[in-house]
Design a protein around this motif. Structure first.
Motif, PDB file in Angstrom:
ATOM      1  N   GLY A 213      41.453  50.922  75.528  1.00  0.00           N
ATOM      2  CA  GLY A 213      42.016  51.474  77.165  1.00  0.00           C
ATOM      3  C   GLY A 213      41.590  50.839  78.857  1.00  0.00           C
ATOM      4  O   GLY A 213      42.208  50.329  79.183  1.00  0.00           O
ATOM      5  N   PHE A 214      40.079  50.607  78.968  1.00  0.00           N
ATOM      6  CA  PHE A 214      39.952  49.264  79.680  1.00  0.00           C
ATOM      7  C   PHE A 214      40.385  47.705  79.493  1.00  0.00           C
ATOM      8  O   PHE A 214      41.405  47.610  81.017  1.00  0.00           O
ATOM      9  N   MET A 215      41.063  47.233  78.358  1.00  0.00           N
ATOM     10  CA  MET A 215      41.690  46.296  78.130  1.00  0.00           C
ATOM     11  C   MET A 215      43.232  45.933  78.480  1.00  0.00           C
ATOM     12  O   MET A 215      43.751  45.394  79.027  1.00  0.00           O
ATOM     13  N   GLN A 216      43.722  47.282  78.271  1.00  0.00           N
ATOM     14  CA  GLN A 216      45.173  47.518  78.472  1.00  0.00           C
ATOM     15  C   GLN A 216      44.972  47.582  80.119  1.00  0.00           C
ATOM     16  O   GLN A 216      46.321  47.168  80.394  1.00  0.00           O
ATOM     17  N   ALA A 217      43.918  48.234  80.471  1.00  0.00           N
ATOM     18  CA  ALA A 217      44.409  48.055  81.717  1.00  0.00           C
ATOM     19  C   ALA A 217      44.405  46.512  82.886  1.00  0.00           C
ATOM     20  O   ALA A 217      44.771  46.966  83.533  1.00  0.00           O
TER      21      ALA A 217
ATOM     22  N   LEU B 249      44.886  43.779  81.375  1.00  0.00           N
ATOM     23  CA  LEU B 249      45.443  42.742  80.960  1.00  0.00           C
ATOM     24  C   LEU B 249      47.026  43.384  81.377  1.00  0.00           C
ATOM     25  O   LEU B 249      47.834  42.635  82.324  1.00  0.00           O
ATOM     26  N   ALA B 250      47.527  44.945  81.543  1.00  0.00           N
ATOM     27  CA  ALA B 250      48.668  45.061  82.444  1.00  0.00           C
ATOM     28  C   ALA B 250      48.494  44.897  83.783  1.00  0.00           C
ATOM     29  O   ALA B 250      49.645  43.603  84.516  1.00  0.00           O
ATOM     30  N   ALA B 251      47.708  44.513  84.452  1.00  0.00           N
ATOM     31  CA  ALA B 251      47.587  44.002  85.742  1.00  0.00           C
ATOM     32  C   ALA B 251      47.131  42.785  86.032  1.00  0.00           C
ATOM     33  O   ALA B 251      47.476  41.785  87.234  1.00  0.00           O
ATOM     34  N   ALA B 252      46.803  42.093  84.464  1.00  0.00           N
ATOM     35  CA  ALA B 252      46.577  40.546  85.478  1.00  0.00           C
ATOM     36  C   ALA B 252      48.072  39.591  84.168  1.00  0.00           C
ATOM     37  O   ALA B 252      48.085  38.661  84.118  1.00  0.00           O
ATOM     38  N   ALA B 253      49.222  40.673  83.809  1.00  0.00           N
ATOM     39  CA  ALA B 253      50.065  40.180  83.219  1.00  0.00           C
ATOM     40  C   ALA B 253      50.976  38.786  84.284  1.00  0.00           C
ATOM     41  O   ALA B 253      50.933  38.235  83.061  1.00  0.00           O
TER      42      ALA B 253
END
Ligand code: FES
Length: 343
Positions: A221-225, A227-231
């Motif tokens: 969940g941390f990784m997804q958050a 990566l979404a913020a750094a897209a």
């Protein structure tokens, strides 16, 4: 360099939190262990027949003359540092575990001998970065702690942001204190007192300062958050390491057979629908080094020379995928061919 198996002695087990312990390994007769660079991991062969991968949590000092290694060249996949005295891994006891973490916490004691692999580095620091932004979630701190220690020793610019549920669940607190003021701590539980920040991941990554590289490791969940913020960050400036493959989205269909061509050797290897390219090669007596066998560590990645790949790893960037493929999990699209180089 091929991986070797080493025997190490468990010198110390240091509880870090209620469910995380640091395991320190030394040479069984007081000798030197192979060196490594920050971001490296080892395979640990555990009682019960399990093998698990753990990142090394401390970056060993380098020999004289290697002081500016980070600014000079990408480390070799096996780690290029000289020998060192000990390895440290941080292991979280997973209550659902019937394998690796339970075996380490319940069955391994100081003084025991364990078999491990030599360090392997598929998550290196990048020499070209002007600033290194390290984001750690939970026990994902271990490789990033090693990176921060190496960067501090080399005088490089970095910030280490550590996300934990509470101060009581913060591992390696002493090591983090030694890295202040480049460390920012975020606790999910409010009012954790002095030194804690409320870090907002989208705000932290809203702008990409030129030359900044982002490194992240933590739970799914941390990784997804992150990566979404750094897209919107350039893909070559974002580097990550998963503990385990992200949860599948349920969209995967039945696999197709395909053909793996080994460039320069005139060998075509049929890969059946129910086997991996690594398994098919193994059946022919051609071994490709593997570690996680889940697409997260990059150990099995080889040069990709052609064909239509179906990349299924969670470790290579889009740019890296143009020239490499992880053979433990990736395949050819639609039953076609891929051409790879195997040394
Ligand atoms: S063995 Fe880890 S990615 Fe293939």
């Amino acid at each position: 360099m091929l991986d070797r198996t080493l025997t190490v002695r468990v010198a110390r087990i240091r509880p870090q939190t209620a469910d995380v312990s640091a395991f320190e390994f030394v040479h069984p007769w007081g000798g030197t262990l192979p060196g490594y660079r920050a971001g490296a991991h080892i395979d640990v062969h555990l009682p019960g027949g399990f093998t698990r991968q753990y990142s090394l949590a401390g970056a060993e000092p380098h020999a004289a003359g290697d002081h500016h290694a980070t600014a000079g060249a990408k480390p070799s996949p096996t780690g290029a540092a000289p020998g060192c005295t000990h390895y440290v891994i941080g292991v979280k006891r997973d209550e659902a575990s019937r394998g690796g973490s339970a075996s380490l916490h319940e069955r391994v004691r100081a003084g025991d001998l364990l078999a491990i692999s030599t360090p392997r580095n598929t998550f290196p620091l990048h020499a070209e970065a002007k600033h290194h932004l390290l984001l750690a979630g939970g026990i994902g701190l271990t490789p990033l702690l090693a990176m921060a220690e190496q960067l501090q020793r080399e005088g490089a610019s970095f910030t280490l942001c550590v996300f934990a549920r509470s101060r009581a669940q913060l591992a390696f607190a002493d090591e983090l204190a030694a890295l202040a003021p480049q460390v920012r701590l975020h606790f999910d539980e409010p009012r954790e007192g002095v030194g804690a920040h409320q870090l907002d991941i989208p705000a932290l990554l809203r702008h990409h300062p030129p030359g900044t590289h982002l490194y992240l490791c933590g739970p799914g969940g941390f990784m997804q958050a992150v990566l979404a913020a750094a897209a919107h960050w350039p893909e070559d400036s974002v580097h990550l390491e998963y503990f385990a493959p992200p949860t599948p989205d349920g969209g995967a269909g039945r696999d197709e057979p395909f053909t793996l061509v080994i460039a320069g050797r005139n060998i075509e290897v049929p890969v059946a629908a129910d086997q991996s390219a690594v398994d098919a090669l193994h059946d022919l007596g051609i071994d490709v080094p593997t570690s996680c066998s889940q697409g997260v560590c990059g150990t099995c990645a080889v040069p990709l020379m052609g064909g239509h790949p179906d990349h299924r790893d969670h470790c290579l960037s889009a740019t890296e995928r143009r020239g490499r493929i992880a053979l433990c999990c990736s395949r050819a699209l639609a039953g076609g061919r891929i051409v790879v180089e195997i040394g």
